[in-house]
Design an enzyme around this catalytic site. Structure first.
Site, PDB file in Angstrom:
ATOM      1  N   GLY A  11       0.801  -1.227   0.000  1.00  0.00           N
ATOM      2  CA  GLY A  11       0.000   0.000   0.000  1.00  0.00           C
ATOM      3  C   GLY A  11       0.832   1.274   0.000  1.00  0.00           C
ATOM      4  O   GLY A  11       0.452   2.259  -0.636  1.00  0.00           O
ATOM      5  N   ASN A  12       1.987   1.250   0.689  1.00  0.00           N
ATOM      6  CA  ASN A  12       2.776   2.489   0.788  1.00  0.00           C
ATOM      7  C   ASN A  12       3.435   2.870  -0.537  1.00  0.00           C
ATOM      8  O   ASN A  12       3.904   3.974  -0.695  1.00  0.00           O
ATOM      9  CB  ASN A  12       3.829   2.379   1.901  1.00  0.00           C
ATOM     10  CG  ASN A  12       4.862   1.318   1.623  1.00  0.00           C
ATOM     11  OD1 ASN A  12       4.583   0.330   0.933  1.00  0.00           O
ATOM     12  ND2 ASN A  12       6.056   1.489   2.136  1.00  0.00           N
ATOM     13  N   LYS A 128     -13.712 -10.742   4.565  1.00  0.00           N
ATOM     14  CA  LYS A 128     -13.074  -9.480   4.191  1.00  0.00           C
ATOM     15  C   LYS A 128     -14.130  -8.397   3.942  1.00  0.00           C
ATOM     16  O   LYS A 128     -14.855  -8.449   2.947  1.00  0.00           O
ATOM     17  CB  LYS A 128     -12.254  -9.752   2.930  1.00  0.00           C
ATOM     18  CG  LYS A 128     -11.388  -8.637   2.510  1.00  0.00           C
ATOM     19  CD  LYS A 128      -9.914  -8.995   2.523  1.00  0.00           C
ATOM     20  CE  LYS A 128      -9.109  -7.777   2.175  1.00  0.00           C
ATOM     21  NZ  LYS A 128      -8.013  -7.510   3.045  1.00  0.00           N
ATOM     22  N   LYS A 212      -2.858 -10.122  -2.381  1.00  0.00           N
ATOM     23  CA  LYS A 212      -1.867  -9.816  -3.419  1.00  0.00           C
ATOM     24  C   LYS A 212      -0.530 -10.520  -3.179  1.00  0.00           C
ATOM     25  O   LYS A 212       0.205 -10.799  -4.124  1.00  0.00           O
ATOM     26  CB  LYS A 212      -1.672  -8.304  -3.554  1.00  0.00           C
ATOM     27  CG  LYS A 212      -0.904  -7.628  -2.425  1.00  0.00           C
ATOM     28  CD  LYS A 212       0.430  -7.125  -2.865  1.00  0.00           C
ATOM     29  CE  LYS A 212       1.290  -6.491  -1.812  1.00  0.00           C
ATOM     30  NZ  LYS A 212       1.069  -6.624  -0.416  1.00  0.00           N
ATOM     31  N   LYS A 274       2.655 -12.418   3.800  1.00  0.00           N
ATOM     32  CA  LYS A 274       3.956 -12.155   3.164  1.00  0.00           C
ATOM     33  C   LYS A 274       4.941 -13.266   3.467  1.00  0.00           C
ATOM     34  O   LYS A 274       5.633 -13.775   2.568  1.00  0.00           O
ATOM     35  CB  LYS A 274       4.538 -10.814   3.634  1.00  0.00           C
ATOM     36  CG  LYS A 274       3.671  -9.635   3.263  1.00  0.00           C
ATOM     37  CD  LYS A 274       4.327  -8.321   3.629  1.00  0.00           C
ATOM     38  CE  LYS A 274       3.298  -7.220   3.724  1.00  0.00           C
ATOM     39  NZ  LYS A 274       2.331  -7.176   2.614  1.00  0.00           N
TER      40      LYS A 274
HETATM   41  P1  ADP Z   1       1.209  -3.972   2.538  1.00  0.00           P
HETATM   42  O1  ADP Z   1       0.291  -2.883   2.107  1.00  0.00           O
HETATM   43  O2  ADP Z   1       2.612  -3.756   2.098  1.00  0.00           O
HETATM   44  O3  ADP Z   1       0.700  -5.353   2.218  1.00  0.00           O
HETATM   45  P2  ADP Z   1       0.540  -4.472   5.326  1.00  0.00           P
HETATM   46  O4  ADP Z   1       0.138  -3.348   6.214  1.00  0.00           O
HETATM   47  O5  ADP Z   1      -0.512  -5.414   4.857  1.00  0.00           O
HETATM   48  O6  ADP Z   1       1.330  -3.816   4.121  1.00  0.00           O
HETATM   49  O7  ADP Z   1       1.671  -5.338   6.054  1.00  0.00           O
HETATM   50  C1  ADP Z   1       2.863  -4.759   6.538  1.00  0.00           C
HETATM   51  C2  ADP Z   1       2.758  -4.427   8.023  1.00  0.00           C
HETATM   52  O8  ADP Z   1       2.741  -5.623   8.791  1.00  0.00           O
HETATM   53  C3  ADP Z   1       3.930  -3.696   8.623  1.00  0.00           C
HETATM   54  O9  ADP Z   1       3.859  -2.321   8.354  1.00  0.00           O
HETATM   55  C4  ADP Z   1       3.809  -4.014  10.108  1.00  0.00           C
HETATM   56  O10 ADP Z   1       3.140  -2.988  10.794  1.00  0.00           O
HETATM   57  C5  ADP Z   1       2.929  -5.249  10.138  1.00  0.00           C
HETATM   58  N1  ADP Z   1       3.468  -6.409  10.857  1.00  0.00           N
HETATM   59  C6  ADP Z   1       2.691  -7.311  11.515  1.00  0.00           C
HETATM   60  N2  ADP Z   1       3.420  -8.275  12.078  1.00  0.00           N
HETATM   61  C7  ADP Z   1       4.718  -8.003  11.762  1.00  0.00           C
HETATM   62  C8  ADP Z   1       5.959  -8.663  12.066  1.00  0.00           C
HETATM   63  N3  ADP Z   1       5.991  -9.787  12.782  1.00  0.00           N
HETATM   64  N4  ADP Z   1       7.099  -8.130  11.585  1.00  0.00           N
HETATM   65  C9  ADP Z   1       7.062  -6.977  10.851  1.00  0.00           C
HETATM   66  N5  ADP Z   1       5.913  -6.306  10.540  1.00  0.00           N
HETATM   67  C10 ADP Z   1       4.754  -6.814  10.997  1.00  0.00           C
HETATM   68 MG    MG Z   2      -1.167  -6.175   2.952  1.00  0.00          MG
END
Ligand code: ADP
Ligand code: MG
Length: 312
Positions: A11-12, A128, A212, A274
């Site tokens: 998202g960022n 969702k 995604k 991820k």
């Molecule tokens: P994206 O839009 O890139 O998919 P998400 O917000 O879905 O981003 O996922 C990334 C976020 O996951 C990070 O910004 C962090 O706040 C969160 N997060 C949750 N658990 C963890 C973890 N164990 N280690 C690192 N980040 C984590």
């Molecule tokens: Mg995400």
């Protein structure tokens, strides 16, 4: 030696609204162009949460404005619109960045459909929430007329929920392949892809959203990539995330990844998919590996300087 790399943008990389996206894609394009400049073949996938939400809301408002004239827009069509609009911004930003660096390379967005199993258990338990809040009357009407599944969201109103089934295969994969082999930069599987189920030769849009990160994992396998890079808002995944004993993870084995997953270190819906996608890709064929890192650190990550890496 140049690698074939699938980059999954979070998202960022895109921002939350139209002007934010225009700015964000410029920075994103620099990170991607860095890898192209080093001779890597790049295939880009991306999320679409805020964008598809905006499109869905707009389409819902249209129906509200004149329910006799307009009918609700299927979610699959909203995802297709989001792919087109995000691809448009990415194509242009990347084209400009590459030209600024003297690189003549075409960038193409492929409207990508991703097959899901109509028997996927996720369809029985949609979780969702999507789109805007509805009143009780609107919700009842959507249930009766459209068969929507609706939840009451903590006193804030009624919201549609859809399933998040697992991606199985990418319909347009041969198109993606042909474009990559022709030396183009390809944007594919936006928003996890347009979810479809197969009915013989017919593809039916599904009321679902595909994660995604999982879709990017399938894409990376199907284009026979060397590396899956998941670019997000943190430089590394961590165990005990957000706690005093937090520990950032650098190189981890598939066994460690599995152990940390089972111990619940990664939040569902954000870091968990991820790490799961990274693990699955790394184990899918010898020599493949996955990298999770910050957008700005993509180049350092591929150079082995940072990020969380899983090797099969
Ligand atoms: P994206 O839009 O890139 O998919 P998400 O917000 O879905 O981003 O996922 C990334 C976020 O996951 C990070 O910004 C962090 O706040 C969160 N997060 C949750 N658990 C963890 C973890 N164990 N280690 C690192 N980040 C984590
Ligand atoms: Mg995400």
């Amino acid at each position: 030696m140049g690698k074939r790399i699938v980059i999954a943008l979070g998202g960022n990389a895109l921002g939350n609204n139209l002007p934010e996206q225009m700015i964000a894609v410029k920075k994103t394009s620099k990170a991607i162009a860095d890898l192209i400049e080093e001779g890597h073949e790049v295939i880009i996938s991306h999320g679409n949460g805020p964008q598809v939400g905006m499109i869905q809301t707009a389409m819902t408002e249209l129906v509200r404005s004149d329910p006799e004239k307009y009918i609700p827009c299927p979610l699959s069509v909203c995802v297709a619109m989001s792919q087109g609009y995000i691809g448009y911004d990415l194509q242009n930003a990347l084209r400009e960045e590459l030209l600024d660096r003297g690189i003549e390379k075409g960038v193409a967005t492929v409207l990508t459909q991703v097959v899901v199993d109509s028997e996927d258990p996720a369809f029985k338990n949609p979780t969702k929430p999507i789109g805007s809040f509805m009143t009780k009357e609107e919700a009842d009407r959507m249930v009766a007329e459209r068969g929507y599944q609706i939840i009451e969201d903590a006193g804030r109103g009624y919201r549609r929920v859809v399933a998040s089934p697992k991606p199985q295969s990418i319909v347009e994969i041969s198109t993606v392949h042909a474009l990559v082999n022709a030396g183009l930069v390809v944007v594919a599987c936006g928003g996890g892809g347009i979810p479809v189920t197969t009915q013989g030769h017919h593809l039916k849009g599904a009321a679902a959203v595909i994660d995604k990160d999982f879709a990017s994992c399938v894409l990376a396998q199907q284009v026979d990539a060397d590396c899956l890079i998941i670019l997000t808002a943190v430089e590394k995944a961590a165990i005990h995330f957000g706690k005093p004993e937090q520990q950032w993870l650098s190189d981890i084995t598939p066994e460690q990844a599995r152990q940390y997953i089972s111990e619940g270190h990664f939040a569902p819906g954000s870091m968990l998919p991820k790490v799961q996608a990274a693990l699955q890709f790394a184990e899918s064929k010898p020599g493949r590996y996955s990298l999770i890192t910050l957008l700005e650190k993509a180049k350092d990550g591929i150079a082995g300087k940072t990020g969380t890496v899983i090797r099969g």
